[in-house]
Write an enzyme that holds these catalytic residues in place. Structure first.
Site, PDB file in Angstrom:
ATOM      1  N   CYS A 100       0.848  -1.189   0.000  1.00 58.21           N
ATOM      2  CA  CYS A 100       0.000   0.000   0.000  1.00 58.21           C
ATOM      3  C   CYS A 100       0.884   1.238   0.000  1.00 58.21           C
ATOM      4  CB  CYS A 100      -0.888  -0.020   1.243  1.00 58.21           C
ATOM      5  SG  CYS A 100      -2.050   1.352   1.366  1.00 58.21           S
ATOM      6  N   HIS A 142      -9.301  -3.819  -1.483  1.00 55.61           N
ATOM      7  CA  HIS A 142      -8.240  -3.060  -0.816  1.00 55.61           C
ATOM      8  C   HIS A 142      -8.586  -1.568  -0.782  1.00 55.61           C
ATOM      9  CE1 HIS A 142      -3.888  -2.172   0.087  1.00 55.61           C
ATOM     10  NE2 HIS A 142      -4.289  -1.010  -0.389  1.00 55.61           N
ATOM     11  N   GLU A 143      -8.993  -1.028  -1.921  1.00 57.85           N
ATOM     12  CA  GLU A 143      -9.283   0.415  -1.993  1.00 57.85           C
ATOM     13  C   GLU A 143     -10.514   0.782  -1.176  1.00 57.85           C
ATOM     14  OE1 GLU A 143      -7.017   2.327  -2.926  1.00 57.85           O
ATOM     15  OE2 GLU A 143      -5.828   0.785  -3.928  1.00 57.85           O
ATOM     16  N   HIS A 146     -10.060   1.341   2.528  1.00 55.49           N
ATOM     17  CA  HIS A 146      -9.589   2.674   2.931  1.00 55.49           C
ATOM     18  C   HIS A 146     -10.755   3.591   3.284  1.00 55.49           C
ATOM     19  CE1 HIS A 146      -5.260   2.532   2.293  1.00 55.49           C
ATOM     20  NE2 HIS A 146      -5.433   1.957   1.114  1.00 55.49           N
TER      21      HIS A 146
END
Length: 177
Positions: A100, A142-143, A146
């Site tokens: 990341c 993953h995004e 966030h």
């Protein structure tokens, strides 16, 4: 527009839950998306979430045709995804190495759903509805994490599979994600 500074793990802004976007097609949203795209491309990222550049909005971008950091991965179409919702398809999960931009120099083995459906909106407010699998599914998960204040190390099941790139993969040239 501009390449923005990417916040690093430890910055409390990365732990906050982002707010939904309420207005589409605005100059402010277009400026944010341009800065995100420029920053992601400058760093050879596969994706970037607005909180990583200090903006608490439910906005992610991702995608690439070819990426030197993921040479073995299939292309992922460039996507602007606003106010995303993820729905796993089945229970099958795969573990894969992730890094990341907010956790530079490190990688971890992270479990993710193998296949999922994501919905949301593009920059103009048009609906997006896709079913994806494998690396595309991993990048989206993953995004979107966030946006909920989750960095990938929190997903790692076995911390012996988390460390610095040069220790985990000696002799390999790995850039930060």
């Amino acid at each position: 527009m501009a390449i923005r500074e990417v916040l690093k793990m430890g910055d409390p802004r990365l732990l906050q839950v982002s707010e939904p976007v309420r207005q589409f097609g605005t100059p402010e949203l277009e400026d944010l998306l341009t800065d995100m795209r420029d920053t992601m491309h400058h760093l050879n990222g596969a994706g970037l979430a607005a909180p990583q550049i200090g903006v608490g909005a439910r906005v992610v971008i991702f995608g690439f045709d070819e990426n030197p950091r993921y040479p073995e991965e299939e292309a992922v179409p460039y996507t602007v995804l606003i106010n995303p919702e993820l729905t796993p398809i089945g229970d099958a999960m795969d573990e894969g190495w992730e890094g990341c931009l907010s956790v530079p120099g490190m990688r971890g083995l992270v479990p993710r759903y193998r296949e999922l459906r994501y919905t949301g909106f593009d920059a103009q407010g048009n609906p997006i509805d896709r079913t994806v699998k494998d690396f595309h599914a991993r990048v989206v998960q993953h995004e979107v994490d966030h946006l909920d204040g989750i960095l990938y190390p929190r997903r790692i099941r076995d911390l012996t599979q988390f460390g610095f790139n040069e220790a985990l993969f000696p002799g390999e040239e790995l850039a930060d994600d």
